[in-house]
Write a protein that holds these residues in place. Structure first.
Motif, PDB file in Angstrom:
ATOM      1  N   GLN A 149       1.159  29.005 -27.730  1.00 23.21           N
ATOM      2  CA  GLN A 149      -0.407  29.330 -26.927  1.00 23.21           C
ATOM      3  C   GLN A 149      -0.671  31.275 -26.842  1.00 23.21           C
ATOM      4  O   GLN A 149      -1.290  31.984 -27.460  1.00 23.21           O
ATOM      5  CB  GLN A 149      -1.076  29.090 -25.720  1.00 23.21           C
TER       6      GLN A 149
ATOM      7  N   GLY B 173      -1.686  26.040 -29.349  1.00 19.21           N
ATOM      8  CA  GLY B 173      -1.374  26.026 -28.571  1.00 19.21           C
ATOM      9  C   GLY B 173      -1.498  25.358 -27.417  1.00 19.21           C
ATOM     10  O   GLY B 173      -1.870  23.822 -27.396  1.00 19.21           O
ATOM     11  N   ASP B 174      -1.221  24.853 -26.178  1.00 19.82           N
ATOM     12  CA  ASP B 174      -0.807  24.370 -24.961  1.00 19.82           C
ATOM     13  C   ASP B 174      -1.960  23.147 -24.214  1.00 19.82           C
ATOM     14  O   ASP B 174      -1.689  21.854 -23.923  1.00 19.82           O
ATOM     15  CB  ASP B 174      -0.519  25.219 -24.082  1.00 19.82           C
TER      16      ASP B 174
END
Length: 210
Positions: free
Chosen positions: A116, A174-175
């Motif tokens: 992220q 990303g997360d």
């Protein structure tokens, strides 16, 4: 602790993005100005209201952003993007009037560095102590520091650490890839509930920086 501003404060938000904060977090009567280096995001922010939005970076602020002219400068998830964060804080200090305040938020703990951060083009993450030292070096008097997003910290840390050990492949986007959209309301409510606790006390670190 609730931050008290003077009547009709003049506030500069650096890194306004698409401008969501411009309509939501400032007190009534605020004389608000914004700075955003991305041309497209600056246009979106300008379209949201009457606040002047300058398409500029903190290193090349326009002449309209004068020294010693603001009651407050805000930077929400901005400082970690700036290569020379120490110089950026010095610039902010020059823009503030006597008694003016900086309000900012940054991501915590370099040991939580993950995909992220890469996606968001971060340069670093901070501990509370590191941020305090940088602010003091730029001649700020620190009134309050606290961690937040504490309730969601355990799952976030677990995902980051599993990705680092190779037990889980880091998501290229990303997360947010890990959280289904159906969980958005629950996550938002957990995050927002911290406001109640932060009125009365600060969240301190249980970890020491290496």
């Amino acid at each position: 602790m609730r931050l008290e501003w003077p009547p009709r404060p003049k506030i500069l938000e650096i890194g306004v993005g698409p401008g969501y904060n411009l309509l939501e977090i400032y007190p009534p009567g605020t004389r608000l100005e914004g700075v955003e280096p991305d041309c497209g995001l600056a246009s979106l922010a300008a379209a949201r209201g009457s606040a002047p939005i300058f398409n500029a970076s903190i290193d090349e602020l326009p002449s309209e952003v004068r020294d010693a002219s603001y009651d407050g400068v805000t930077m929400f998830d901005v400082l970690e993007h700036i290569p020379d964060d120490a110089r950026a804080l010095q610039i902010v200090n020059r823009k503030l009037r006597n008694g003016g305040r900086i309000v900012l938020a940054v991501p915590a703990y370099m040991w939580l560095w993950g995909q992220q951060d890469v996606v968001n083009q971060h340069c670093r993450r901070y501990t509370q102590g590191e941020l305090r030292e940088k602010l003091q070096a730029a001649n700020f008097t620190v009134e309050r520091t606290t961690y937040f997003n504490t309730f969601l910290f355990p799952p976030i840390a677990a995902i980051r650490l599993l990705a680092r050990t190779g037990r889980r492949e880091p998501a290229p986007d990303g997360d947010f890839t890990y959280a289904p959209s159906s969980s958005n309301a629950l996550l938002f409510n957990l995050f927002s509930s911290e406001r109640i606790f932060l009125r009365f006390f600060d969240f301190r670190s249980a970890f020491r920086s290496s």
